[in-house]
Design an enzyme around this catalytic site. Sequence first.
Site, PDB file in Angstrom:
ATOM      1  N   GLU B  62     -25.454  -4.083 -51.421  1.00  0.00           N
ATOM      2  CA  GLU B  62     -25.222  -5.168 -52.434  1.00  0.00           C
ATOM      3  C   GLU B  62     -25.980  -6.346 -52.794  1.00  0.00           C
ATOM      4  O   GLU B  62     -26.117  -6.619 -53.947  1.00  0.00           O
ATOM      5  CB  GLU B  62     -23.768  -5.862 -52.431  1.00  0.00           C
ATOM      6  CG  GLU B  62     -22.483  -4.832 -52.364  1.00  0.00           C
ATOM      7  CD  GLU B  62     -22.343  -4.020 -51.224  1.00  0.00           C
ATOM      8  OE1 GLU B  62     -23.041  -4.013 -50.038  1.00  0.00           O
ATOM      9  OE2 GLU B  62     -21.289  -3.148 -51.070  1.00  0.00           O
ATOM     10  N   HIS B 130      -9.644  -6.653 -49.307  1.00  0.00           N
ATOM     11  CA  HIS B 130      -9.892  -6.130 -50.565  1.00  0.00           C
ATOM     12  C   HIS B 130      -8.809  -6.885 -51.527  1.00  0.00           C
ATOM     13  O   HIS B 130      -8.298  -6.364 -52.500  1.00  0.00           O
ATOM     14  CB  HIS B 130      -9.417  -4.872 -50.616  1.00  0.00           C
ATOM     15  CG  HIS B 130     -10.410  -3.776 -49.767  1.00  0.00           C
ATOM     16  ND1 HIS B 130     -10.666  -4.025 -48.693  1.00  0.00           N
ATOM     17  CD2 HIS B 130     -11.390  -3.086 -50.092  1.00  0.00           C
ATOM     18  CE1 HIS B 130     -11.636  -3.526 -47.936  1.00  0.00           C
ATOM     19  NE2 HIS B 130     -12.083  -2.633 -49.119  1.00  0.00           N
TER      20      HIS B 130
END
Lengths: 384, 336, 304
Positions: B62, B130
């Site tokens: 990322e 999440h």
Amino acid sequence: MALEDIVIPQVGEAVDEVTLIEWLKTVGDSISEGDVLFEVDTEKAIVEIPAFADGTLAEIICGDNSLVMPLQVVGKLETARASSDSAGQDNPPADPVLDQRPSHPEDLATARSSLAPSGKTAASPRARQLARSMSVDITTITGSGRDGMITESDVQGVASSGTDGGEASREIRAAVARRTAISKSTVPHFYVEMDVDFSTVEERRKAMPPGNRAPTITAVIIDACAQALSLVPDVNVSFHDGELERRSTVAVGVSVASERGLINVTLPNLSGADISEISARLAEATARARAFQLRPDDLEPKSLVVSNLGMYGVDAFTAIIDVPDPMILAVGRVVPRPVVSDDVVVIRPMARLTLSVDHRAIDGEGAAIFLGHVRRILEGGIDV
Amino acid sequence: MDESRNLTIVQGLREALREEMLRDESVFVMGEDIGIGGSFLFTLGFLDEFGPERVMNTPISEVGFVGMGVGAAIEGMRPVIDFQYGDFLITAADQVIQQAAKLRYMSGGQVEVPLVFQLPTGASGRGAQHSNSLETVFFGVPGLEIVTPSSPYDAKGLFKSAVRSQNPVLFCVHKHLYGSRGRNLAHRDTSTGLVPDGEDYTIPFGVADIKRAGTDVTVVANLLMLHRSLKVASGLADEGISVEVIDPRTLVPFDLDSVIASVEKTGRLVLVDEGPRKGGWSAHVAAEVAEKGLMYLDAPIERVTSLDTPMPYAPGLEEAVVPSTDDIEAAIRRII
Amino acid sequence: MVLIRRFELRVNELFLRGLIPGTIHLSHGQEATAAGTCLALETNDRITITHRGHGQALAKGVTAESMMAELFGKATGCCGGRGGSLHVGDMSVGALPAIAIVGASSPIATGMALAYKRKNTGQVVANFFGDGTANKGDWHESMNLAAIWDLPVVFVCENNLWAVSTHISDTMRVEHVADRAVAYGMPGHTIDGNDPVAVYDTVATAVDRARSGGGPTLVECLTYRRGGHKRDDPATYRPTEEVDAWLADDPIERFRTTLLNGIMTHAQLKTIEEDVDAELDAAVAAAEAAPVPDPRTVEDHVYG
């Protein structure tokens, strides 16, 4: 010897904040059980709070003109009772306010009023600005907003009511405005109507022995309602904070128009009371309401309020429920009307009863059965 | 508008990206598993249509590919970086906060970073890691634009504006609102809708949309909370309570004028924000309204937010943390 | 190299006299790496600059005047006074304003290289970084991404042995940073970073490879900072023998000797030094005279 808490009693079910107006005793005064210690203003009425035991007033915690919550400790009474019988200093009672303080921040509103500094007027900025522009003294206004906050409409209400009536009536006006607005906007009302033949009532009133005062129509109807509530337990309920509860006792209220505004006074514990007792208690309670000197139990919750406008020539009307009481019965005038009886048109003294019902608490069937019983009792069909 | 074009948000986003990629050769998309459409099927079918040079499937790196997006943007490309879960952007926070958001400023305007992050946001039953509200996490960072669409119409128009923006844009879409195949779609009645065709259709940033007009109380809500607020407003209308529901659509820039104008009308403000209570856009807006619109307020400002906890996993616990319709209704009733 | 050396010494003096605010990280001692690398680049090629980046910027062509003004925090600075020492750069000469977070510039340089490849511009970017960066995940991710997509980037490591006070031997199990190139499938070279010719030759080869589509190269230049990590760091953690050995191998003195061996004359070198001093005098005078940024513009350049 024991030092016991003096608390604000639950004066009315939906009351979450009251004003302790004035202590009638001072620290060191010798107190007898039943002596009035102080007065509180519940927005609806001034209520005298008596002492619960003999003793000496040891401490005043919340002084005159304090905003206080029900169950809040406002003073200490030194009594002759053994300290083991009560929660003495060695084992202080839990602070009801602290105990109830929620951890969820969304619920803070419910605790917030207890945190408000006493004597400080809570008003919205919008209301303050309007009050300034209209030269209205904001401290004379009773708020209808969150936690009793004064809102724009409260200021507008005072401004439009002019100068007649004075502060107390303005406060009652505001309280009525707030409570009826909440009721109309949050309570799902439905209505049941019946025409009742008052021939039997009229006959019995005329048959009263000379010297005895005949019971009023209102007293007769309260009597009939009290009996019907006993017969239909499904409607003898309270509905508050989403909780439906059956009542173990029968209490009926009555709307009293005082000089200062509308007050619904409770006649508690009507089981077993006969018409003469009801008449007497009704007269006393009405007098107290008109004098604005109510007792705590005058404001107890009830299943039903009777509102009679017959004396003003009203034929029929629908009334707004006085939350949290689930029913209100609107009574029109008793007037001779043609009715069909055994296929013959006859003239009978008739009145229209209109029952407003909170549908969250009571269904149509229960309301119909209840009102039917009221009619049969009034018409002499049920001999109780 | 063709009645048959009743789309979900992900369909609207797909149209927007496709139109922008056809319009402008410098637009490309990169991210993890986007060859098969990505986590929410945002790029479904794009690899076949545009090829691997414009649909770059990345390793799980990322920091690396976000930084590459910054570099490519500096050199005139318009990268769209797709995240499976917006939560993973936090691993590349330096590239967002320290690089993308600041390079224009600290270079004195020498460089620009036109870069879009497509970020699934909010709680959806997947536990603590999440479920971040990314729009809250990055809200206080100057130099970023933050978009939170709630309808397919808005999503398409705002996404096209995001691609054309000269700034880094966090485009946050609630996981329950995409309407991707196989995914739960919340509030289908209000979260799907008609979407116009054609590349000239864009929605400017910083313009709130009044999703429901009312007179008694102003509710400002976005993402999933907008739909919950609309449901509450609809129920209260039956009681005669008239709720105005405003969707800010973009959090940065924020259309404060529209909110204050509404509060001037209603006198009451409820802010509904799925992010935690501390910080975030609703705290900011409450402060701004208190500063600039205090005299319009006829009641305290109510904020309905998640609790300040990590998001729990058990469904009942998640419900306890995230604002419900009951919470929203109670907040409105407290000040009505 | 002379410009870099004298610029840094001048900045040090101005800092001590209180004319430069903030903090500064001086690069004197590392001139050969910056000069050799940038000489191997075309004007429209790019570099990314580190927090110790004055030398890199000057080598790429950022003017001493615009940098000095920037260090003074003046409106005429290369970043309008918004960057400062940690963010010097000038896109017009291919120098991306410096990225002062260790490791963060590597993925950005890789992304710039992606743009050149997509747009087929033939440009190359050199990513300057230090030995400390070689332990950052950002850098490792970038090395891998640049390699798998054959991007035109040259990773140029200025290995001065010390990450602030931590010696490289305490942070790496391999002997050379360049040893790590093999893990990503790219060439890696460890060279004498105090020899500008060696740096030029190696980087030029890497640039040619990148420009022709061959992908990235890692070039590790062994060098040494003559001062501490930043202005207030006396660098007493470095062993005296190591310091003495490196300071004795001064890149400017060494190259001067090379040049005087039949390539340039004393007079020519003196002219260079005088020109540099004149340029710096002018830069300082201009910076002192320049206007400060208008506070009313402080919100400019947050958004476009």
